[in-house]
Every structure is written in C-alpha cells, then in structure tokens.
Design an enzyme around this catalytic site. Sequence first.
Site, PDB file in Angstrom:
ATOM      1  N   CYS A 164      -1.309  -5.793   2.707  1.00  0.00           N
ATOM      2  CA  CYS A 164      -2.125  -6.687   3.519  1.00  0.00           C
ATOM      3  C   CYS A 164      -2.726  -7.802   2.679  1.00  0.00           C
ATOM      4  CB  CYS A 164      -3.270  -5.924   4.154  1.00  0.00           C
ATOM      5  SG  CYS A 164      -2.748  -4.386   4.863  1.00  0.00           S
ATOM      6  N   CYS A 179      -9.907  -9.188   7.739  1.00  0.00           N
ATOM      7  CA  CYS A 179      -8.909  -8.649   6.826  1.00  0.00           C
ATOM      8  C   CYS A 179      -9.397  -8.593   5.387  1.00  0.00           C
ATOM      9  CB  CYS A 179      -7.611  -9.425   6.930  1.00  0.00           C
ATOM     10  SG  CYS A 179      -7.794 -11.137   6.506  1.00  0.00           S
TER      11      CYS A 179
END
Lengths: 399, 399, 123, 123
Positions: free
Chosen positions: D33, D102
């Site tokens: 990620c 995120c």
Amino acid sequence: MKKHYFDHVAANPLHPEVLEAMMPYFKEEFGNPLSVYEYGMRAKNAIEEARERVAGLISSKPAEIIFTASGAEANNFALRGIALARQNEGKHVLVSRMEHHSILNSARFLEKSGFTVTYLPVDKKGFVDPGTVKKMITDETVLISVTHASSEVGTIEPLKEIVKVAKERNIVVHTDAVATAGNIPVDVRELGVDLLSMAAHQFYGPKGAGALYVKQGMRIVPLIYGGIQESGRRAGTENVPAIVGMGRAAELAKAELAKRIEYLRPLRDRIIDTMTEVDKVYLTGDRENRLPGHASFCVEFIEGEAMLLLLAAKGIFSASGSACSSRALKASPVLLSMGIPSGLAQGSIVFSLGTGNAPEDIDYLLQEFPAVIKRLREISPYAQGWGDREEGGECTVKE
Amino acid sequence: MKKHYFDHVAANPLHPEVLEAMMPYFKEEFGNPLSVYEYGMRAKNAIEEARERVAGLISSKPAEIIFTASGAEANNFALRGIALARQNEGKHVLVSRMEHHSILNSARFLEKSGFTVTYLPVDKKGFVDPGTVKKMITDETVLISVTHASSEVGTIEPLKEIVKVAKERNIVVHTDAVATAGNIPVDVRELGVDLLSMAAHQFYGPKGAGALYVKQGMRIVPLIYGGIQESGRRAGTENVPAIVGMGRAAELAKAELAKRIEYLRPLRDRIIDTMTEVDKVYLTGDRENRLPGHASFCVEFIEGEAMLLLLAAKGIFSASGSACSSRALKASPVLLSMGIPSGLAQGSIVFSLGTGNAPEDIDYLLQEFPAVIKRLREISPYAQGWGDREEGGECTVKE
Amino acid sequence: MYSERVMDHFTNPRNVGDMEDADGIGTEGNPTCGDAMKIYIRVKDGKIVDAKFKTFGCGAAIAVSSMVTEMVKGKTLDEALAISKEAVAAELGGLPPQKMHCSNLGADALKKAIEDYRSKQKA
Amino acid sequence: MYSERVMDHFTNPRNVGDMEDADGIGTEGNPTCGDAMKIYIRVKDGKIVDAKFKTFGCGAAIAVSSMVTEMVKGKTLDEALAISKEAVAAELGGLPPQKMHCSNLGADALKKAIEDYRSKQKA
Ligand SMILES: Cc1ncc(COP(=O)(O)O)c(C=O)c1O
Ligand SMILES: Cc1ncc(COP(=O)(O)O)c(C=O)c1O
C-alpha cells in the site's frame, strides 16, 4: 485601412489583462499540476483559483466545473456523457433544431448508438417553445439540450420554463451557453439546468479553454479517459495557461458585465434600427430578447459571402450563415429551422460587437453596408423578385 | 536555492522561441481559422504551416495530422475511433500492460462497449515481445496499441517488429509516441504504424496541443463532433497559438534532435552508472534501448514520495510511480506489469532530463540523492530486509 | 482564400447587366444552393460579340461570371462551348477546391445560352 | 500540498529508531500500500514514558509517525488509546484528504502497541 471587427461570435481578441495573467505559466510556472513538488502545487493552485472564478461567473460551486479544451468538447461531453450514464433509464433525447453543430452531430452519433433523438422546432423569432418541449417528452426521455442562445441569431431561449417542464418529469437538462456565458448574466441555480457548456474565447479569454458545469451529484461518463485530472472526469495534462486565462476572463466578465451590456446594447440597436429601414433587409431572431452585441439579418436577393468579402475589402469583418461562407457549403440549419426560405437564408449576415468597437465604427458600418447591398443587388438576377425561384430549388452539387 | 528540474516527462519548460512564435496569436492575430476574411485566412495559414512542421517531425504528410488538445485526447481518439470504425470486422483489441492510463482506460471503455481486450505482457526490462503479440492475435483482432516508450521506464519498444506481425494479419497498429516524438527520431513510414499520438509539451512546446497521425485513407470515427475543423475529424475552435507553438517546437526538435540526444545521453548514463552502484538500487527498463534523458530506478525499502519530497527540499524535482505520489494512490501499473514486486515498486523514482540541465546539475543530484536514500532507510522498518512482508500484503484502504 | 484575380473580378466585375433582346440566355444554379447565374450573349456571324451576366452568389460565382463573359467575346460558338470549368478557374488563377464545383457554374450557364441561341435559330 | 507542520515532522522526524526491550510494539500497514509503520512504547506506572517509530511511507506517513510518538509521551494508556486519526491530523495542521486514510496509520499502530503491551502484562 482601419479594421472594424464585428465578428466576436467567431473570435474575441484576448483581453490584455488575461494575457498578462497567463504569461507566467508560459515561462517559469511550467509545472504539471499533478506533480507533488512546488512547481506542481503552484500550477494546481492556479487551476483551482481559475475554477473558482469560472464558477463565480455562473454562480456554481467550483467542484461543479470541469475544464475542457473547447465549447465543442463540452457539448460532446455533456450529450454523450449523460446519455451513456442514463441509458438504462431510457434512450430518448430532445435537442432543438437550432443547436450548434457540436450538439447536432453528437445527437446524430447518439442515434447511431441506438438512441432516439427528437428535434425541437424553433419559431420564426428563434424561440423554442416550452409547451412543445412538454409535448415531445416521452417516458423514455433522459436528456434535453437547448442552447441558451444561438450565436447565429442571438435569441435568448426561455430556459427556465423549459427546465420547469423537464423537471416535472425528472429529465436532465443541458444548455449550450457558449454564446451567453460571460456576455449576459448566467446563473445555473436560477436557470435550474443540470449541465452548461461555455468557452473562454467568447468572453475575451483564450482559445483552448472551455468548461462544462455539471451539477453536484450528477453522474457523467467521461469523454476523454486517462489520468485523474478533473477528478477523473476529463483526462489530459491540463492546459494551465489557458485555464488561468479563462479564470481571469471570467473574473473580468463578472465585474464588467453590466457595463459591457450597457455599452453594447445601444450600438446593437442602432445597427438594427438603421438596417431594418433598408428595403427587404430582415432582422433574424427576436428584437428584444437577444444577445447585447448581436445584430443579425437576412438580406434578400444577394448572398452572404459576397457581402462579407465586399465588407472585408472595406475593413469591416462579419459572419454569415450562407452556404458559401460556411466552408461546409450548407446554409445555416439554424436559419432554416426558423422557417426562413432557403434562398433568403443565403443572404444571412451577422454583426457581433465587442467592447473594442467604438461608436464611430458603427457609423462607418452603417455608411458602407447599404452601399454593399445596393452594389450586389445590381449584380443579382433576382433584384426584382425571386420569380419562379421564390421557393428555392433542389440543391445538387455536381461532382 | 537553485532549482534542478529533472521531471521533463511531467512538463517541459516552453522553448523561448516557441513562445515567441505563439505571441502574435495572443495579440493581433486572434482570428478564427474558419472566417473567410483576412484574420481567418492568416489563422488558417498558421495552422497549416504548423501541420507541415509537425508532419515533418514524423515524416508524414500534413493531411495525416489531426490536431488535438492533448496526448490523452489523441489516445482516446485513436482507440475508440478505430475500434468503432472497424467493429464490423471484429471486436478484439490488443493493448500492452504498460500503456498510459489514457490507453488503458479507453480500453476499459471499449470492454464496456462490447469489445474484448487482451493485455499484452511486458518483460522485466519493459519490452513487449512481438512473438507474444503474434500469439495473442485472433481472427477478431482489429487494433493493436503499443506505446513507443513508456514515460515511466523509458524502454523503447520494438514497434517495427510488432507492426510486421500485425500486418501479416491486416491489423491496424496505433502507437502512443507522446514520450518519443520530438525526443528520438520517429518516422511513421519506417515504423509502419497506422496511427501515432503525440503531445507538444513533451518537446518544449505548449500544453494544450497534441496530434494524432492517421495514415492516409484510414477511416476513423471522431471523438469530438461538430464543425468542419480538422477536415471534420475533430471539432472545436482551433487553439491557434498552441497549434502554432506545437509547429515551431516540432521544427526546432527536428533541427536539434541529434544534438539534444548527444547532449542528454551521457548525462543520463552518468546517473544510471552512479546510482546503480548504490546498494539495492535497481534500474527499471532496458539499459541501452531507452529514452535519451531518462533514468528510472526502484530503491528498495523506502517510498517514492518521501524521496521526491526530500529531494524537492534540496531543489531537485523528479517523479515517482509510487502509490502515494500518484494522487491515484495506486502503484504504477507499468512497474507492476514488469514483474516488479509491489513493495519495491513503491520505491520508484524517475529522473527525466532536458536540454536545460547542466552537467553540474547532475553532479548535485548524484551528491544529494544517495544521502536522501540513506536518511529514509534509517527511518524504514525494512532496511534489513522485507521480512515476512517481502511479497507485500493486501492493500486495504479503510474508509 | 481567393486569388488576386478572383478578388479583382469579384470586386470589379466586368459585363454586369441585363441585355435587351439578347440572342441567347442561359441560367444555371439556384438560390437554394447559394449560387445562380444568368448569362446573355449577342451573336454575329457565328461569333459571340458581347456577353453580360447577372449573378446571385458568392465571390467565386461572381468572379467566374465576370471571367466567362470576358473569355467568350470574339469566340465562335464551338470555341465557346469548349470552355470548361477548369479553363475558367485557371484563368482566374485557381479556385479553392470547395468552390470548384458549386460556384463555378459559368461554363454551364454559357452552354445553356448557346443552346438557347441555337434552338431559337432552328425555330 | 502538505502543511508546514507536516513538512517539519517529515523532514525532521522526532523519535526515529528502534527500541530495545520495548514494552509494546505495534505495526500497521504494509509495503504494497506504500505505508507501513512500527511503533515502540515504553510504559512506566501506566503511562507512556517513551515512544519510537520506524516508518516506510510517504511524507504524510512519516510525519504522522513522528507526531503520534510525540503526542503519546506522558499520556496514560487510556488517554493514548483515545488519540484518533483526526486528532493526529489536526495536530499536524491537517492532511490532504487523499492522505487522510491511507497514510494516517499512526493511531492504529499505537493502538496495536498498547494492546501488545497489555497482552504481555496478562501473560
Ligand atoms: C506515454 C504517454 N502517453 C500519453 C500521455 C498523455 O498526454 P497528455 O498529458 O498530453 O494528455 C503521457 C503524459 O505525458 C505520456 O507520458
Ligand atoms: C453556441 C455555440 N456553441 C458551441 C460552440 C463551439 O465552441 P468551440 O468553438 O469553442 O468548440 C460555438 C462556437 O463558437 C457556439 O457559438
């Protein structure tokens, strides 16, 4: 010879302050708005500031503005993007007969893609009738597109009333405001439209910058796919200087709108008043409800391009919807849609004024134009009447 | 602080001579190319001259050049325009996995419209294998689109060989040459492609000007419908200054191409040679067959945006294909397509050089960059190895 | 867009006018298409001694009419019939391609005028 | 894009490093990620007396880690558990919206470190 430019529907000179605002972005501020470092951030900020200014011009939210490269792109995007997004609800679209080619030809594309398009008639003053819109709506109708004003006849359409009948049936309404935004007050909330197209070059902004207003929450399928520019709705490296220019032009237009209109209207009215005094010269479009700098006529028995060229030879620049002047070699569908006979439509001529036109320019026009008409009528075989040609004939271009 | 701009794939500064060529078209030459009078004619001539120059850059005929507003528009136009024009012959399209978003997302649109798209794999040096193309062609294949070079890894694709296998089966070939046209020799006859996209901002021309080469005789459905601009294939008032700028930039690029390449290559090679000496820094893409000013790496154990920002703080501007730096928040599909593990792909960094970069700029970069790597590795929990994370994990962004 | 010769014949057209008791009259085109012309000829001893025209149309149409009426003077009928659209365009220094066919009706109108003259002769 | 506070904590991160015999360790995120962080805490008398971090990630992720390790010092475990993502972002003068979820893993990693500490206590 002094130039008298009366063709602002074709092109506007760039406002010097607009060019000034653009210049840094042709020089040191060349960054890509997607870049995370300072060049990118400044470019991104410049675009967002422009977005606020463009939104300000039409009283929308900034997030409702999607930048495009032209009015035509905005129109294609609107028609096809909404038709695709809503096709499961119905495959019928209504557009008026006086739309710009970018609407009409997008509509033809939709027809080829399985949609049904109904073309709204236009009355002889250039108005689309909301009552007719109401009658032509079907259960399948998902989109109505009616121009705010045609650049060829200048009549301002009763959009609010059209939106009203559309909203009774939950139908999305788009308007092509390329000719109006920046030239008359345009308020998307007041009009009630869901989508609205505009182009910077119509209000002293640069070529290469247009925008589509898309009401918050309205789903639209992109026309140009790619990266995440414009929130993923319109890809391509942003034309930063042009967008900045559009923003500045919008800001100037908003600030000066009332003054510009006040300046242009009397000039326009003088042209209309004087020219409609000339024998067999007819105003096209409505007298009152029209663009402030727009004076359009059909002159009987002579052809538009010939007028344009003789006027140009005298330093007067204008436009015509005649077949010969269009390069597409077809008489303006807008004029024909208003029921103007095809022969007369060839005598179309449009003067569109700008803030750079002085009252003396109008004096000169009004002195020279009648002489041009007289001269061409002397050459015309029809000057005494159309004879058996009155209805026009079949037009067969031989190859 | 002195700026060291190494992000020419994101944006090029405008060449001063290009801006100079554009300036008259922001001032007195504001005419619309469709107008029949002198302003229009001069604008029209300017566009046609630009068309010749752009054609000259890729050895095509002027009539084979259609101007667009961006590389993304050219790519959308090519893919969808050819797919629509040829859909009766088959509904299968081949595109490589390393295409730009404007190709990949156009391909997805085609999938939604009933086409089948096969994605060509890419090897670990960034090459598409012509043999694989041959195997993936079916009787239904109507179009193949493979980039000439990806701006993310810089590898130049074996297009001639791909065209050869396509032509055995009569398949149309498009290439996205946005990263190559104006930067390396591009000759459409020699490559044999049928369509080729380009963008002026990749060779010191302006933003807002792109072009699609369409081989003579090739039918293509327009993306933007409307008037008769660009021979009816791309509507919208032409962005005259940008088109003129693209023409001038093409002319300059053609004249200086060899010199520019000769200047950039050694600078690029110095970066590659020095940086690949650093522990666990890997070149992405082929070493030899790559864009002359393009040096791209993956740096293990650290993340690209962090590198970008620390470099930017030292006046060094670059790009990354990492998820965080992309604003789309996904690691570059191009890097993943080459088999680079997802964790390593986050350490992507790209230096793309331009003629404005001096050898001293490279010295400075090579002095500062290793320090940045060292610093970030000191912060990284993985600096001793990826551990059980080596394969990367599932990426779940929580809302 | 137009050559200098075209602009000259358009802005100063030769032989504009009607001709009373013309020997032949030909018309071609119609207003719907944007171009229509009427050519009058006077014939003496098998030669065209005078020609006049009236034209509704664009710059090219007017220039073509002017040029055709100039070209025919002094020609025999057969020589005049041999004048092609291309010849007229060439005399004008060329016409824009899109104008070549729709506005270049002079030769056709001339042909009709000659036919008109001949059919009258027969009668 | 980033606030000055973010840039300060990114370019001069506080509390970087591993902690030998930490009382609690929490990791959150992963390299796929683009963001992963490891937070170490030292606890004394129910209070966090020291914190350190190691982070793989973008500017926001590093700044968040730095800020969280600053914020927890001197806090009781329950006080520390109450630190939200929003609170960290606010202390940093805001985060760009796309980074909010995120890269803002500091509070989650901290929670895990506290849980780690508590589960060790139980054992
Ligand atoms: C290889 C490649 N293709 C296409 C594009 C899209 O071009 P544009 O940004 O002009 O739309 C880019 C972006 O620079 C690119 O690098
Ligand atoms: C009413 C109207 N709509 C759309 C357009 C198309 O705009 P553009 O030329 O910017 O594509 C025009 C052209 O000026 C116009 O007048």
